[in-house]
Design a protein around this motif. Structure first.
Motif, PDB file in Angstrom:
ATOM      1  N   LEU A  12      13.594   3.217   0.767  1.00  0.00           N
ATOM      2  CA  LEU A  12      14.652   3.625  -0.163  1.00  0.00           C
ATOM      3  C   LEU A  12      15.993   3.213   0.412  1.00  0.00           C
ATOM      4  CD1 LEU A  12      15.627   5.026  -2.687  1.00  0.00           C
ATOM      5  CD2 LEU A  12      15.533   7.199  -1.463  1.00  0.00           C
ATOM      6  N   PRO A  13      16.505   2.025   0.044  1.00  0.00           N
ATOM      7  CA  PRO A  13      17.817   1.595   0.536  1.00  0.00           C
ATOM      8  C   PRO A  13      18.937   2.294  -0.225  1.00  0.00           C
ATOM      9  CG  PRO A  13      16.865  -0.087  -0.863  1.00  0.00           C
ATOM     10  CD  PRO A  13      15.840   1.006  -0.751  1.00  0.00           C
ATOM     11  N   VAL A  14      19.854   2.898   0.504  1.00  0.00           N
ATOM     12  CA  VAL A  14      20.986   3.613  -0.080  1.00  0.00           C
ATOM     13  C   VAL A  14      22.266   2.965   0.419  1.00  0.00           C
ATOM     14  CG1 VAL A  14      22.196   5.823  -0.213  1.00  0.00           C
ATOM     15  CG2 VAL A  14      19.694   5.769  -0.255  1.00  0.00           C
ATOM     16  N   GLU A  15      23.197   2.697  -0.515  1.00  0.00           N
ATOM     17  CA  GLU A  15      24.448   2.032  -0.158  1.00  0.00           C
ATOM     18  C   GLU A  15      25.649   2.890  -0.521  1.00  0.00           C
ATOM     19  OE1 GLU A  15      25.609  -2.296  -1.237  1.00  0.00           O
ATOM     20  OE2 GLU A  15      26.810  -1.039  -2.580  1.00  0.00           O
ATOM     21  N   ALA A  16      26.595   2.964   0.405  1.00  0.00           N
ATOM     22  CA  ALA A  16      27.918   3.532   0.138  1.00  0.00           C
ATOM     23  C   ALA A  16      28.921   2.385   0.221  1.00  0.00           C
ATOM     24  CB  ALA A  16      28.259   4.622   1.136  1.00  0.00           C
ATOM     25  N   PHE A  17      29.736   2.251  -0.821  1.00  0.00           N
ATOM     26  CA  PHE A  17      30.694   1.144  -0.890  1.00  0.00           C
ATOM     27  C   PHE A  17      32.089   1.706  -1.126  1.00  0.00           C
ATOM     28  CE2 PHE A  17      32.914  -2.175  -3.458  1.00  0.00           C
ATOM     29  CZ  PHE A  17      32.956  -3.170  -2.489  1.00  0.00           C
ATOM     30  N   GLY A  18      33.001   1.430  -0.202  1.00  0.00           N
ATOM     31  CA  GLY A  18      34.382   1.866  -0.348  1.00  0.00           C
ATOM     32  C   GLY A  18      35.259   0.697  -0.722  1.00  0.00           C
ATOM     33  N   GLY A  19      35.666   0.643  -1.988  1.00  0.00           N
ATOM     34  CA  GLY A  19      36.494  -0.454  -2.454  1.00  0.00           C
ATOM     35  C   GLY A  19      37.961  -0.070  -2.526  1.00  0.00           C
ATOM     36  N   ASP A  20      38.782  -1.017  -2.910  1.00  0.00           N
ATOM     37  CA  ASP A  20      40.212  -0.735  -3.010  1.00  0.00           C
ATOM     38  C   ASP A  20      40.559   0.054  -4.267  1.00  0.00           C
ATOM     39  OD1 ASP A  20      39.498  -2.933  -4.586  1.00  0.00           O
ATOM     40  OD2 ASP A  20      41.514  -3.791  -4.491  1.00  0.00           O
ATOM     41  N   LYS A  21      39.637   0.118  -5.247  1.00  0.00           N
ATOM     42  CA  LYS A  21      39.890   0.865  -6.475  1.00  0.00           C
ATOM     43  C   LYS A  21      38.886   1.992  -6.722  1.00  0.00           C
ATOM     44  CE  LYS A  21      41.991  -3.097  -8.827  1.00  0.00           C
ATOM     45  NZ  LYS A  21      41.775  -4.056  -7.719  1.00  0.00           N
ATOM     46  N   LYS A  22      37.642   1.798  -6.251  1.00  0.00           N
ATOM     47  CA  LYS A  22      36.596   2.777  -6.514  1.00  0.00           C
ATOM     48  C   LYS A  22      35.697   2.939  -5.296  1.00  0.00           C
ATOM     49  CE  LYS A  22      36.116   1.771 -11.482  1.00  0.00           C
ATOM     50  NZ  LYS A  22      35.165   1.383 -12.536  1.00  0.00           N
ATOM     51  N   ALA A  23      35.045   4.086  -5.230  1.00  0.00           N
ATOM     52  CA  ALA A  23      33.964   4.311  -4.276  1.00  0.00           C
ATOM     53  C   ALA A  23      32.666   4.425  -5.071  1.00  0.00           C
ATOM     54  CB  ALA A  23      34.209   5.587  -3.479  1.00  0.00           C
ATOM     55  N   THR A  24      31.606   3.784  -4.586  1.00  0.00           N
ATOM     56  CA  THR A  24      30.343   3.807  -5.309  1.00  0.00           C
ATOM     57  C   THR A  24      29.208   4.219  -4.394  1.00  0.00           C
ATOM     58  OG1 THR A  24      29.821   1.469  -4.878  1.00  0.00           O
ATOM     59  CG2 THR A  24      31.128   1.977  -6.849  1.00  0.00           C
ATOM     60  N   PHE A  25      28.188   4.809  -5.008  1.00  0.00           N
ATOM     61  CA  PHE A  25      26.944   5.181  -4.343  1.00  0.00           C
ATOM     62  C   PHE A  25      25.820   4.514  -5.111  1.00  0.00           C
ATOM     63  CE2 PHE A  25      23.139   7.791  -4.435  1.00  0.00           C
ATOM     64  CZ  PHE A  25      22.866   7.971  -3.091  1.00  0.00           C
ATOM     65  N   ASP A  26      24.895   3.883  -4.374  1.00  0.00           N
ATOM     66  CA  ASP A  26      23.854   3.103  -5.035  1.00  0.00           C
ATOM     67  C   ASP A  26      22.541   3.243  -4.272  1.00  0.00           C
ATOM     68  OD1 ASP A  26      22.460   1.304  -6.583  1.00  0.00           O
ATOM     69  OD2 ASP A  26      23.982  -0.259  -6.483  1.00  0.00           O
ATOM     70  N   ALA A  27      21.497   3.640  -4.962  1.00  0.00           N
ATOM     71  CA  ALA A  27      20.148   3.681  -4.388  1.00  0.00           C
ATOM     72  C   ALA A  27      19.250   2.853  -5.289  1.00  0.00           C
ATOM     73  CB  ALA A  27      19.642   5.113  -4.288  1.00  0.00           C
ATOM     74  N   LEU A  28      18.796   1.714  -4.811  1.00  0.00           N
ATOM     75  CA  LEU A  28      18.002   0.782  -5.611  1.00  0.00           C
ATOM     76  C   LEU A  28      16.780   0.341  -4.817  1.00  0.00           C
ATOM     77  CD1 LEU A  28      19.289  -2.262  -7.649  1.00  0.00           C
ATOM     78  CD2 LEU A  28      17.376  -2.509  -6.078  1.00  0.00           C
ATOM     79  N   PHE A  29      15.613   0.466  -5.417  1.00  0.00           N
ATOM     80  CA  PHE A  29      14.412  -0.063  -4.773  1.00  0.00           C
ATOM     81  C   PHE A  29      13.378  -0.414  -5.827  1.00  0.00           C
ATOM     82  CE2 PHE A  29      12.960   4.232  -5.370  1.00  0.00           C
ATOM     83  CZ  PHE A  29      11.585   4.148  -5.471  1.00  0.00           C
ATOM     84  N   PHE A  30      12.482  -1.308  -5.467  1.00  0.00           N
ATOM     85  CA  PHE A  30      11.315  -1.597  -6.298  1.00  0.00           C
ATOM     86  C   PHE A  30      10.145  -1.865  -5.361  1.00  0.00           C
ATOM     87  CE2 PHE A  30      14.212  -5.181  -6.049  1.00  0.00           C
ATOM     88  CZ  PHE A  30      13.436  -6.207  -5.537  1.00  0.00           C
ATOM     89  N   HIS A  31       8.986  -1.379  -5.758  1.00  0.00           N
ATOM     90  CA  HIS A  31       7.842  -1.461  -4.865  1.00  0.00           C
ATOM     91  C   HIS A  31       6.552  -1.343  -5.662  1.00  0.00           C
ATOM     92  CE1 HIS A  31       6.498  -1.411  -0.635  1.00  0.00           C
ATOM     93  NE2 HIS A  31       5.474  -0.729  -1.090  1.00  0.00           N
ATOM     94  N   PHE A  32       5.533  -2.064  -5.221  1.00  0.00           N
ATOM     95  CA  PHE A  32       4.224  -1.950  -5.840  1.00  0.00           C
ATOM     96  C   PHE A  32       3.549  -0.651  -5.412  1.00  0.00           C
ATOM     97  CE2 PHE A  32       4.853  -6.525  -6.132  1.00  0.00           C
ATOM     98  CZ  PHE A  32       4.349  -6.804  -7.395  1.00  0.00           C
ATOM     99  N   PHE A  33       2.997   0.061  -6.389  1.00  0.00           N
ATOM    100  CA  PHE A  33       2.132   1.180  -6.037  1.00  0.00           C
ATOM    101  C   PHE A  33       0.935   0.659  -5.254  1.00  0.00           C
ATOM    102  CE2 PHE A  33       4.387   3.219  -9.513  1.00  0.00           C
ATOM    103  CZ  PHE A  33       4.519   4.522  -9.049  1.00  0.00           C
ATOM    104  N   ARG A  34       0.372   1.506  -4.404  1.00  0.00           N
ATOM    105  CA  ARG A  34      -0.780   1.115  -3.608  1.00  0.00           C
ATOM    106  C   ARG A  34      -2.032   1.768  -4.177  1.00  0.00           C
ATOM    107  NH1 ARG A  34       1.626  -1.580   0.396  1.00  0.00           N
ATOM    108  NH2 ARG A  34      -0.296  -2.000   1.523  1.00  0.00           N
ATOM    109  N   ASN A  35      -3.150   1.028  -4.135  1.00  0.00           N
ATOM    110  CA  ASN A  35      -4.396   1.528  -4.701  1.00  0.00           C
ATOM    111  C   ASN A  35      -5.154   2.364  -3.679  1.00  0.00           C
ATOM    112  OD1 ASN A  35      -5.600  -0.329  -2.925  1.00  0.00           O
ATOM    113  ND2 ASN A  35      -5.739  -1.900  -4.515  1.00  0.00           N
ATOM    114  N   ALA A  36      -6.400   2.713  -4.022  1.00  0.00           N
ATOM    115  CA  ALA A  36      -7.199   3.576  -3.153  1.00  0.00           C
ATOM    116  C   ALA A  36      -7.513   2.918  -1.818  1.00  0.00           C
ATOM    117  CB  ALA A  36      -8.492   3.962  -3.866  1.00  0.00           C
ATOM    118  N   ASN A  37      -7.488   1.588  -1.779  1.00  0.00           N
ATOM    119  CA  ASN A  37      -7.733   0.854  -0.532  1.00  0.00           C
ATOM    120  C   ASN A  37      -6.451   0.573   0.240  1.00  0.00           C
ATOM    121  OD1 ASN A  37     -10.526   0.672  -1.103  1.00  0.00           O
ATOM    122  ND2 ASN A  37     -10.139  -1.081  -2.451  1.00  0.00           N
TER     123      ASN A  37
END
Length: 222
Positions: free
Chosen positions: A26-51
């Protein structure tokens, strides 16, 4: 009522996707810009099967919030967005897959569907989709994420990420909107840090835009 039910369902899907069987970072980003501050958590992942092998089901999740430094009680209010998507990736399609998307934004709830493409390599990630609302006058969305993390030294990797989000309304009087985000820095273990810029533009015949330049810090919770 429907919006509340769907938003709760999205939250449940996030919890399921980040559970053990999903095995996602789970990558989480904090970004401090000159006009705004942003918080971003973005991920994608394949589910894993029984094996304990990657299955054909890919889950995408993004939670993003921004706060304008010029916020008042009535203007420049904070923005929030939650995007959840599932796709079924048949090996024969070589990365191309149908995708179903639900977005919960400040202005409402938006179900969408379309086609997605994913390329995952050791140093290169490419993720893109083209989706549309199930409506007579839909908004067509295109999303693209490219990430490049080549090794520089034994401890450090380059971190380069480019992102593009475009919205194309079918109504002639609605504005198109475009967002680009760029990150350039270093990666060491679970940390990424460096400089970035967010660009936004909206309009139809004439466009107006903004930019937010600053520093980012990301961390991958494993």
């Amino acid at each position: 009522m429907i919006a509340r039910i769907l938003s709760r369902a999205c939250l449940l899907l996030v919890l399921l996707a980040t559970a053990g069987k999903a095995g996602a970072q789970l990558p989480v980003e904090a970004f401090g810009g000159d006009k705004k501050a942003t918080f971003d958590a973005l991920f994608f992942h394949f589910f894993r099967n029984a094996n304990d092998q990657p299955s054909r089901f890919l889950f995408f999740s993004r939670t993003r919030a921004s706060v304008d430094y010029k916020i008042t009680s009535t203007t420049n209010l904070p923005s929030f967005g939650l995007t959840e998507a599932f796709s079924y990736n048949a090996p024969k399609l070589k990365g191309v897959a149908p995708v179903a998307v639900v977005q919960l934004l400040n202005r409402g709830l938006y179900p969408k569907a379309g086609v997605q493409y994913v390329l995952l390599r050791k140093e290169v990630t490419l993720f893109t989709w083209l989706v549309s609302e199930p409506d007579n006058e839909p908004v067509v969305d295109h999303f693209l994420l490219v990430r490049y993390t080549p090794k520089i030294t034994e401890r450090y990797q380059l971190f380069l990420q480019a992102e593009s989000i475009s919205a194309f309304p079918s109504q002639a009087n609605e504005n198109r909107s475009f967002t680009q985000r760029f990150r350039l820095g270093l990666m060491r273990s679970a940390f990424q840090f460096g400089a970035g810029i967010d660009l936004t533009e909206a309009g139809r015949d004439e466009y107006t835009g903004t930019q937010n330049t600053g520093l980012f810090l990301r961390y991958d919770f494993r």
